[in-house]
Design an enzyme around this catalytic site. Structure first.
Site, PDB file in Angstrom:
ATOM      1  N   ALA A  61       1.607  -2.610   4.337  1.00 22.11           N
ATOM      2  CA  ALA A  61       0.405  -3.324   3.978  1.00 22.11           C
ATOM      3  C   ALA A  61      -0.505  -2.555   3.041  1.00 22.11           C
ATOM      4  CB  ALA A  61      -0.352  -3.282   5.610  1.00 22.11           C
ATOM      5  N   GLY A 100       4.888  -2.320   6.939  1.00 19.12           N
ATOM      6  CA  GLY A 100       4.828  -3.816   6.793  1.00 19.12           C
ATOM      7  C   GLY A 100       6.031  -4.132   5.886  1.00 19.12           C
ATOM      8  N   GLU A 103       8.751  -4.005   8.097  1.00 15.71           N
ATOM      9  CA  GLU A 103       8.809  -5.077   9.104  1.00 15.71           C
ATOM     10  C   GLU A 103       9.012  -6.369   8.614  1.00 15.71           C
ATOM     11  OE1 GLU A 103       4.592  -3.955  10.145  1.00 15.71           O
ATOM     12  OE2 GLU A 103       5.123  -3.801  12.253  1.00 15.71           O
ATOM     13  N   GLU A 123       3.145   3.960  10.029  1.00 13.37           N
ATOM     14  CA  GLU A 123       1.939   3.701  10.445  1.00 13.37           C
ATOM     15  C   GLU A 123       1.160   4.560  11.238  1.00 13.37           C
ATOM     16  OE1 GLU A 123       4.389   1.680  10.326  1.00 13.37           O
ATOM     17  OE2 GLU A 123       3.710  -0.329   9.870  1.00 13.37           O
TER      18      GLU A 123
HETATM   19  N1  COA Z   1      -1.429   0.268   0.182  1.00 12.16           N
HETATM   20  C1  COA Z   1      -2.339   0.503  -0.999  1.00 12.16           C
HETATM   21  N2  COA Z   1      -2.047   1.385  -1.791  1.00 12.16           N
HETATM   22  C2  COA Z   1      -1.072   2.234  -1.663  1.00 12.16           C
HETATM   23  C3  COA Z   1       0.115   1.831  -0.876  1.00 12.16           C
HETATM   24  C4  COA Z   1      -0.155   0.929   0.483  1.00 12.16           C
HETATM   25  N3  COA Z   1       0.474   0.863   1.241  1.00 12.16           N
HETATM   26  N4  COA Z   1       1.130   2.873  -0.773  1.00 12.16           N
HETATM   27  C5  COA Z   1       0.675   3.525  -1.832  1.00 12.16           C
HETATM   28  N5  COA Z   1      -0.358   2.948  -2.455  1.00 12.16           N
HETATM   29  C6  COA Z   1      -0.881   3.475  -3.853  1.00 12.16           C
HETATM   30  C7  COA Z   1      -1.317   4.892  -3.517  1.00 12.16           C
HETATM   31  O1  COA Z   1      -2.522   5.036  -3.233  1.00 12.16           O
HETATM   32  C8  COA Z   1      -1.384   5.488  -5.279  1.00 12.16           C
HETATM   33  O2  COA Z   1      -2.567   4.839  -5.886  1.00 12.16           O
HETATM   34  P1  COA Z   1      -3.032   5.841  -6.912  1.00 12.16           P
HETATM   35  O3  COA Z   1      -2.124   5.599  -8.206  1.00 12.16           O
HETATM   36  O4  COA Z   1      -4.417   4.867  -7.345  1.00 12.16           O
HETATM   37  O5  COA Z   1      -3.311   7.024  -6.512  1.00 12.16           O
HETATM   38  C9  COA Z   1       0.020   4.447  -5.718  1.00 12.16           C
HETATM   39  O6  COA Z   1       0.132   3.383  -4.667  1.00 12.16           O
HETATM   40  C10 COA Z   1       1.340   5.175  -5.613  1.00 12.16           C
HETATM   41  O7  COA Z   1       1.491   5.685  -4.556  1.00 12.16           O
HETATM   42  P2  COA Z   1       2.074   7.429  -4.682  1.00 12.16           P
HETATM   43  O8  COA Z   1       1.832   7.523  -3.173  1.00 12.16           O
HETATM   44  O9  COA Z   1       1.447   8.165  -5.424  1.00 12.16           O
HETATM   45  O10 COA Z   1       3.530   6.934  -4.956  1.00 12.16           O
HETATM   46  P3  COA Z   1       4.865   7.427  -4.572  1.00 12.16           P
HETATM   47  O11 COA Z   1       5.807   6.927  -5.602  1.00 12.16           O
HETATM   48  O12 COA Z   1       4.756   8.989  -4.505  1.00 12.16           O
HETATM   49  O13 COA Z   1       5.040   6.945  -3.207  1.00 12.16           O
HETATM   50  C11 COA Z   1       5.376   5.555  -1.292  1.00 12.16           C
HETATM   51  C12 COA Z   1       5.445   5.742  -2.829  1.00 12.16           C
HETATM   52  C13 COA Z   1       5.442   4.026  -1.250  1.00 12.16           C
HETATM   53  C14 COA Z   1       6.590   6.142  -0.642  1.00 12.16           C
HETATM   54  C15 COA Z   1       4.347   6.101  -0.824  1.00 12.16           C
HETATM   55  O14 COA Z   1       2.858   5.680  -1.470  1.00 12.16           O
HETATM   56  C16 COA Z   1       3.611   5.828   0.545  1.00 12.16           C
HETATM   57  O15 COA Z   1       4.244   6.530   1.479  1.00 12.16           O
HETATM   58  N6  COA Z   1       2.823   4.575   1.031  1.00 12.16           N
HETATM   59  C17 COA Z   1       2.280   4.466   2.129  1.00 12.16           C
HETATM   60  C18 COA Z   1       3.219   3.643   3.018  1.00 12.16           C
HETATM   61  C19 COA Z   1       2.737   3.422   4.216  1.00 12.16           C
HETATM   62  O16 COA Z   1       2.144   4.267   5.166  1.00 12.16           O
HETATM   63  N7  COA Z   1       2.670   2.022   4.619  1.00 12.16           N
HETATM   64  C20 COA Z   1       2.307   1.521   5.691  1.00 12.16           C
HETATM   65  C21 COA Z   1       1.006   1.121   5.572  1.00 12.16           C
HETATM   66  S1  COA Z   1       0.404   0.451   7.248  1.00 12.16           S
END
Ligand code: COA
Ligand code: ADP
Length: 719
Positions: A61, A100, A103, A123
């Site tokens: 999400a 998500g 999911e 989450e």
């Molecule tokens: N929603 C909005 N923005 C997100 C996002 C999400 N679910 N996941 C990552 N981003 C953004 C980060 O804030 C970052 O933004 P910035 O460049 O402005 O700082 C950018 O995407 C890159 O993320 P980053 O974490 O730096 O990249 P990464 O390659 O190291 O890791 C993921 C990628 C997907 C593993 C990591 O971003 C992550 O764990 N995201 C969250 C996943 C999550 O918890 N999802 C459930 C949501 S309820």
């Protein structure tokens, strides 16, 4: 936001497009809904593949949407429509399928993952639960115990583990989309009756009640007041005990409570703060986006005590060649063994080969001749460190970055020992350095932006939350901690016990209260520093109070404890007693209680009753007030830097968002009022006087934490 093409004649390929992580924003959800409809209504299409662009399936999400009014099609009906489709839908998972994203994949009929992909339902780490059916589908797919583990911890699993658990159907080392298309062709036209996870019965372990009771107890204990892990258990219980539709209703109810909670806001703040600190800025204006790091292939560590060993392990695990220098032969032998076994344990955990041959050992500092970066970790002694820096300047090749792992000493003074002070920065690791997530990168007035950029990048590669901070006594973390610890000693003088203080802090959410923590770290460390600072000598002989130093209140209790040889866990006695030296279970010590009584009697102090609220206010607000001073001084660029330091390095409960965020949730006006009160009661404790920045923020209407920088910048521009 979702691209549609037809491949191999009969496969509809839907590609999520929302850089950088293909988060499921309103536009992406709309795109998926539209393209799924297109694919399902096209008679030529017999099966569908969903993938994400740029090598990542989906990061879940869109967290940025959480604070705002939700628009666009909701996730749950979208996933139901995919699951209900009469054509097979295959998820092609590269990079990450998280939250998500997973999911969505669980709504598909098949899942193919690349071997390097990572999957999970994180989450809970954002104060939520997987509420687009994740909490109901995953237990149906992989069973209750495994689903509980994944959902309550939020941990990411590798593709191999996902295959073993049954989350994915196939793992490939090749092009995932090609493999998924091939797979989609092979299942075209087949019955999907057995592929819709929501229709599966949830496997019910025979001892269901006992299982949930045990898990709930464990989760409550480790959650330390966080509500999301508990709600996750309740949601999985619903999956195990209710029909799918009712389980979904329970999932919705539980999520509704979490979604608007302060804890979710705090955890999401920390998620973004962790990323924001990577965009560092020095007071000179130099910053992450204008400073290019140097490539580092080979590094040296000088001094193989606890810190040096951990640092060497952390460096080798990132793939660097490491030269480890230790002058004492016995220490060197012990260190070799300890480092090898740490590397072996780490490699076993991660399922890789140990990087033993990446480290070479030497007793001679001249072995640093061809390294790109040195991290010095010798005794915390300025004269010795200065000597080591002079030697490093003589033996290193030109341009080598010189880093010191000091926890408090002046980085700029060390830089003065070298002909190139711009190449010197502090890298303050936390023990054990290969485990602890925090790194303070300390720049002096002469450190070059490139040196900072290089240390920050190296920290990131090591998997650390790296925060760039200015050079001052104790930097950010320890500078604030000193006052927290001192307030706790004052509370003992006034009538508290270590047990009372620790209980209040542990109920707040710290894994250990201040006294248990001090026993673990060793009381002699602080004692040595206080001796060096001339604080331990009381001046009683010349008629001064034993509880005053330099005109201000001082508590000698810690010194007196050390004089008894009570250094904490390592001696089996400290603020608590332990079974034996090195024992870990802290027990109340009657000796300590009677010592406190005698101490109070000797100094004419009358014990009063102290409640948890006062413990929290005295210890935490003193620390927070210093945080404001640090922002005022420009030692930390913003509140996020301080909060990341405290959450990742000092056990501050993450669901409270770090000290500065916490202050904003308490209300800055309230923090100011309490500090004013305590400063009035304790005028001999100067740091309880509220900081000017705090007053200014309150006067500006207590803006939310993400707007503090405006006030800070204005303050700095006026100085
Ligand atoms: N929603 C909005 N923005 C997100 C996002 C999400 N679910 N996941 C990552 N981003 C953004 C980060 O804030 C970052 O933004 P910035 O460049 O402005 O700082 C950018 O995407 C890159 O993320 P980053 O974490 O730096 O990249 P990464 O390659 O190291 O890791 C993921 C990628 C997907 C593993 C990591 O971003 C992550 O764990 N995201 C969250 C996943 C999550 O918890 N999802 C459930 C949501 S309820
Ligand atoms: P910790 O890492 O826990 O703070 P110590 O301060 O005990 O542990 O470790 C410092 C290590 O540095 C010791 O093993 C000591 O022998 C080593 N050391 C001291 N001086 C030098 C030097 N000039 N070169 C290399 N190693 C040194």
């Amino acid at each position: 936001m979702a691209l549609y093409t037809r491949v191999s004649g009969i496969v509809g390929l839907i590609t999520l497009q929302n850089p950088p992580v293909n988060a499921l924003s309103a536009a992406v959800r709309q795109g998926i809904v539209d393209k799924v409809e297109t694919a399902l209504s096209d008679p030529k299409v017999k099966s569908v593949v969903i993938c994400g662009q740029n090598g990542i399936f989906c990061g879940g999400a869109d967290i940025k949407e959480f604070g705002a009014q939700m628009t666009g099609p909701p996730l749950i009906p979208m996933i139901h429509a995919i699951e209900a489709a009469n054509k097979p839908v295959v998820a092609a998972i590269e990079g990450s399928a998280l939250g998500g994203g997973l999911e969505l994949a669980l709504g598909c009929h098949y899942r193919i993952a690349h071997s390097k992909a990572r999957l999970g339902l994180p989450e809970v780490t954002l104060g939520l639960l997987p509420a687009a059916g994740g909490s109901q589908r995953l237990p149906r797919l992989i069973g209750v115990p495994a689903a509980l583990n994944l959902i309550t911890t939020g941990r990411h699993v590798t593709a191999a583990e996902a295959l073993q658990l049954g989350i994915v159907d196939q793992v490939t080392d090749h092009n995932t989309v090609d493999a998924a298309v091939k797979f989609a062709l092979s299942v075209a036209g087949q019955s999907l009756d057995a592929r819709r996870i929501s229709t599966y019965p949830c496997p019910r372990p025979s001892d269901l009640d006992a299982l949930f009771e045990e898990v709930m107890q464990k989760v409550r204990q480790s959650a330390r007041g966080a509500i999301a892990p508990v709600a996750c258990v309740q949601a999985v219980r619903a999956a195990a005990t209710l029909p799918y539709t009712q389980g979904m209703e329970r999932e919705r109810e539980l999520m509704a409570t979490l979604f608007t909670s302060g804890q979710a806001r705090a955890l999401q703040y920390i998620f973004f703060a962790q990323r924001a600190v990577g965009r560092w800025r020095m007071p000179s204006g130099a910053s992450w986006d204008t400073s290019k790091p140097r490539p580092i292939n080979k590094a040296a560590v000088i001094g193989l005590g606890t810190m040096g060993r951990g640092i060497a392990v952390a460096l080798a695990q990132t793939g660097l060649s490491v030269v480890a220098v230790e002058t004492q032969e016995k220490q060197l032998m012990e260190a070799k063994q300890a480092v090898s076994s740490m590397l072996e344990r780490g490699a076993k955990r991660r399922g890789v080969a140990p990087a033993l041959d990446r480290i070479s050992y030497s007793q001679n500092i001249q072995a640093v001749a061809d390294v790109d970066l040195v991290i010095e970790a010798v005794f915390e002694d300025m004269a010795l460190k200065m000597e080591v820096f002079q030697q490093l300047s003589a033996f290193c090749k030109p341009g080598t970055l010189l880093c010191t792992n000091t926890s408090a000493l002046d980085v700029d003074q060390l830089a003065s020992e070298t002909p190139n002070p711009e190449l010197v920065v502090g890298m303050h690791f936390f023990a054990p350095a290969h485990v602890m997530k925090l790194l303070e990168v300390v720049y002096g007035p002469r450190s070059s932006p490139q040196a900072v950029a290089t240390a920050m990048q190296l920290g990131k590669k090591m998997g650390k939350a790296s925060v760039a901070v200015g050079n001052c006594r104790g930097f950010v973390g320890n500078r604030m901690l000193r006052l927290y610890v001192e307030q706790a000693s004052f509370l003992l003088e006034e009538g508290a016990t270590p047990e009372l203080v620790d209980r209040a802090l542990e109920e707040f959410g710290f894994p250990m209260g201040v006294f248990r923590m001090s026993d673990l770290s060793g009381l002699d460390v602080g004692w040595r520093t206080r001796k060096r600072d001339g604080l331990v000598e009381s001046g009683e002989a010349s008629g001064q109070s034993a509880r005053i130093r330099k005109g201000y209140r001082y508590s000698p209790i810690g010194d007196l404890i050390c004089e008894q040889g009570r250094f904490g866990q390592k001696t089996g006695r400290g603020w608590y007693q332990y079974d034996k030296p090195g024992g870990r279970v802290a027990r109340s010590d009657p000796w300590l209680h009677s010592f406190l009584e005698q101490y109070r009697a000797r100094h004419g102090l009358v014990a009063r009753s102290i409640d948890h609220q006062e413990v929290l206010e005295r210890c935490l607000y003193a620390l927070i007030n210093e945080g404001f001073r640090i922002l005022e001084d420009g030692i930390a660029a913003g509140p996020e830097d301080i909060d990341v330091i405290y959450v990742f390095g000092y056990g501050w409960p993450r669901h409270r968002g770090g000290p500065m965020f916490y202050a904003s949730t308490v209300g800055l006006a309230k923090v100011l009022e309490r500090l004013e009160h305590y400063h009035q009661v304790h005028p001999d404790v100067p740091y309880l006087q509220p900081c000017g920045l705090l007053r200014r923020l309150v006067a500006s209407g207590s803006p939310p934490v993400h707007r503090w920088r405006e006030v800070i910048n204005k303050l700095h521009s006026q100085l």
